[in-house]
Write a protein that holds these residues in place. Structure first.
Motif, mmCIF file in Angstrom:
data_model
loop_
_atom_site.group_PDB
_atom_site.id
_atom_site.type_symbol
_atom_site.label_atom_id
_atom_site.label_comp_id
_atom_site.label_asym_id
_atom_site.label_seq_id
_atom_site.Cartn_x
_atom_site.Cartn_y
_atom_site.Cartn_z
ATOM 1 N N UNK A 1 7.943 14.883 25.002
ATOM 2 C CA UNK A 1 8.025 14.688 23.557
ATOM 3 C C UNK A 1 9.097 15.632 23.022
ATOM 4 N N UNK A 2 10.133 15.051 22.405
ATOM 5 C CA UNK A 2 11.256 15.872 21.932
ATOM 6 C C UNK A 2 11.279 15.994 20.407
ATOM 7 N N UNK A 3 10.404 15.258 19.720
ATOM 8 C CA UNK A 3 10.302 15.388 18.266
ATOM 9 C C UNK A 3 8.922 14.918 17.831
ATOM 10 N N UNK A 4 8.338 15.627 16.857
ATOM 11 C CA UNK A 4 6.988 15.332 16.363
ATOM 12 C C UNK A 4 7.017 15.609 14.872
ATOM 13 N N UNK A 5 6.788 14.585 14.045
ATOM 14 C CA UNK A 5 7.010 14.787 12.618
ATOM 15 C C UNK A 5 6.193 13.865 11.731
ATOM 16 N N UNK A 6 6.259 14.154 10.445
ATOM 17 C CA UNK A 6 5.715 13.276 9.420
ATOM 18 C C UNK A 6 6.541 11.997 9.354
ATOM 19 N N UNK A 7 5.932 10.920 8.865
ATOM 20 C CA UNK A 7 6.659 9.676 8.629
ATOM 21 C C UNK A 7 5.910 8.887 7.544
ATOM 22 N N UNK A 8 6.666 8.279 6.652
ATOM 23 C CA UNK A 8 6.058 7.563 5.523
ATOM 24 C C UNK A 8 5.782 6.104 5.868
ATOM 25 N N UNK A 9 4.824 5.520 5.120
ATOM 26 C CA UNK A 9 4.594 4.080 5.188
ATOM 27 C C UNK A 9 4.920 3.452 3.834
ATOM 28 N N UNK A 10 4.867 2.133 3.762
ATOM 29 C CA UNK A 10 5.212 1.418 2.543
ATOM 30 C C UNK A 10 4.213 1.649 1.421
ATOM 31 N N UNK A 11 4.692 1.673 0.179
ATOM 32 C CA UNK A 11 3.835 1.978 -0.964
ATOM 33 C C UNK A 11 2.747 0.933 -1.199
ATOM 34 N N UNK A 12 2.983 -0.312 -0.790
ATOM 35 C CA UNK A 12 1.960 -1.344 -0.952
ATOM 36 C C UNK A 12 1.080 -1.499 0.288
ATOM 37 N N UNK A 13 1.303 -0.636 1.278
ATOM 38 C CA UNK A 13 0.452 -0.645 2.475
ATOM 39 C C UNK A 13 -0.812 0.182 2.274
ATOM 40 N N UNK A 14 -0.806 1.094 1.312
ATOM 41 C CA UNK A 14 -1.963 1.944 1.056
ATOM 42 C C UNK A 14 -1.523 3.293 0.531
ATOM 43 N N UNK A 15 -2.504 4.132 0.204
ATOM 44 C CA UNK A 15 -2.211 5.464 -0.319
ATOM 45 C C UNK A 15 -2.051 6.463 0.826
ATOM 46 N N UNK A 16 -3.067 7.282 1.061
ATOM 47 C CA UNK A 16 -2.961 8.229 2.171
ATOM 48 C C UNK A 16 -2.991 7.517 3.510
ATOM 49 N N UNK A 17 -3.832 6.486 3.606
ATOM 50 C CA UNK A 17 -3.943 5.701 4.833
ATOM 51 C C UNK A 17 -3.406 4.290 4.597
ATOM 52 N N UNK A 18 -2.493 3.804 5.417
ATOM 53 C CA UNK A 18 -2.052 2.417 5.278
ATOM 54 C C UNK A 18 -3.117 1.455 5.804
ATOM 55 N N UNK A 19 -3.244 0.327 5.146
ATOM 56 C CA UNK A 19 -4.223 -0.679 5.558
ATOM 57 C C UNK A 19 -3.635 -2.088 5.593
ATOM 58 N N UNK A 20 -2.527 -2.286 4.876
ATOM 59 C CA UNK A 20 -1.971 -3.618 4.709
ATOM 60 C C UNK A 20 -0.537 -3.643 5.224
ATOM 61 N N UNK A 21 -0.195 -4.717 5.946
ATOM 62 C CA UNK A 21 1.116 -4.806 6.577
ATOM 63 C C UNK A 21 1.680 -6.212 6.385
ATOM 64 N N UNK A 22 2.986 -6.277 6.258
ATOM 65 C CA UNK A 22 3.605 -7.567 5.965
ATOM 66 C C UNK A 22 5.019 -7.625 6.501
ATOM 67 N N UNK A 23 5.460 -8.841 6.766
ATOM 68 C CA UNK A 23 6.830 -9.124 7.176
ATOM 69 C C UNK A 23 7.612 -9.777 6.036
ATOM 70 N N UNK A 24 6.973 -9.915 4.865
ATOM 71 C CA UNK A 24 7.572 -10.657 3.757
ATOM 72 C C UNK A 24 8.527 -9.785 2.945
ATOM 73 N N UNK A 25 9.671 -10.348 2.543
ATOM 74 C CA UNK A 25 10.586 -9.626 1.657
ATOM 75 C C UNK A 25 9.901 -9.258 0.342
ATOM 76 N N UNK A 26 10.255 -8.110 -0.186
ATOM 77 C CA UNK A 26 9.743 -7.595 -1.469
ATOM 78 C C UNK A 26 8.260 -7.265 -1.446
ATOM 79 N N UNK A 27 7.645 -7.216 -0.261
ATOM 80 C CA UNK A 27 6.216 -6.880 -0.184
ATOM 81 C C UNK A 27 5.988 -5.383 -0.330
ATOM 82 N N UNK A 28 7.010 -4.582 -0.059
ATOM 83 C CA UNK A 28 6.904 -3.119 -0.080
ATOM 84 C C UNK A 28 5.844 -2.603 0.891
#
Length: 236
Positions: free
Chosen positions: A108-135
């Motif tokens: 492991x050469x890097x270990x870091x924070x990473x963001x998810x999409x704003x419409x996927x959830x708040x602290x925990x993501x729950x929703x995922x999409x391949x659609x444009x403009x879904x965020x």
């Protein structure tokens, strides 16, 4: 280099030259003299134990899925840069949940924070999409491409390789870039990490180093325990 490390590296080089379908028990027969069909669970366990990391390792199940897709892409000559990035979106955005693994060194050469999409959830993501403009974020396997400079500075093009899962990444402008909202300061102020429009945004602190390292057809795997995806992905 220790005898153990030499043995492991030899195994890596061997596996990368054969079709992973053989390792998974298909009807293909390896023309080598031994014709050994390894126990895949033991094989993954060996890789996991051999993985060198100063930080906590990714979960075993997540790692084995990432490794499976990596070898499938490698067998198809899709990977040119032998790095495997694992993003575990089952974890809180307040925790480091992105690992970059150098597959040549099994480290492991890097270990870091990473963001998810704003419409996927708040602290925990729950929703995922391949659609444009879904965020929303998209799951699955990606290949990195070229670096470009845009509104976020140095950024990295991503190509989703799974149809109807993430193959609209280019159309959606899903890229890797640095963001000021991906930081411990932001978490202390807001109680959670900031969110993107669907991009796997990373800390500004060393984003140029990370993006430079990953460019040129390395593999990224974004995990979440979504049963529909896990049961249907041809990469797995």
């Amino acid at each position: 280099m220790s005898k153990k490390r030499i043995t492991i590296c030899a195994l890596v080089l061997f596996v990368l030259q054969v079709n992973f379908n053989y390792l998974m028990g298909s009807n293909y027969v390896n023309p080598s003299p031994s014709n050994i069909n390894p126990n895949i669970d033991s094989y993954f366990t060996w890789f996991y134990k051999a993985l060198v990391s100063d930080a906590p390792k990714p979960g075993y199940e997540v790692f084995t899925k990432a490794l499976t897709g990596f070898f499938n892409l490698k067998a198809g000559n899709k990977i040119k840069n032998n790095l495997l990035t694992i993003i575990d979106f089952s974890l809180s955005s307040n925790k480091e949940r992105m690992w970059i693994v150098d597959m040549n060194e099994l480290k492991v050469v890097n270990y870091s924070l990473v963001a998810h999409g704003r419409s996927s959830g708040d602290e925990f993501p729950k929703y995922f999409s391949n659609k444009p403009s879904s965020n929303q974020s998209s799951l699955g396997f990606y290949l990195t491409d070229d670096i470009y400079y845009g509104k976020h500075g140095m950024s990295l093009y991503l190509d989703g390789v799974e149809r109807d899962v993430n193959d609209k990444a280019r159309e959606r402008a899903i890229v890797m870039h640095g963001a000021s909202y991906v930081s411990r300061d932001f978490i202390r102020t807001h109680g959670r990490l900031g969110r993107s429009f669907g991009c796997p945004s990373i800390p500004m602190e060393n984003h140029e180093e990370v993006i430079s390292m990953l460019s040129g057809r390395s593999c990224i795997y974004i995990y979440y325990p979504d049963e529909k995806y896990l049961d249907s992905s041809p990469m797995l």
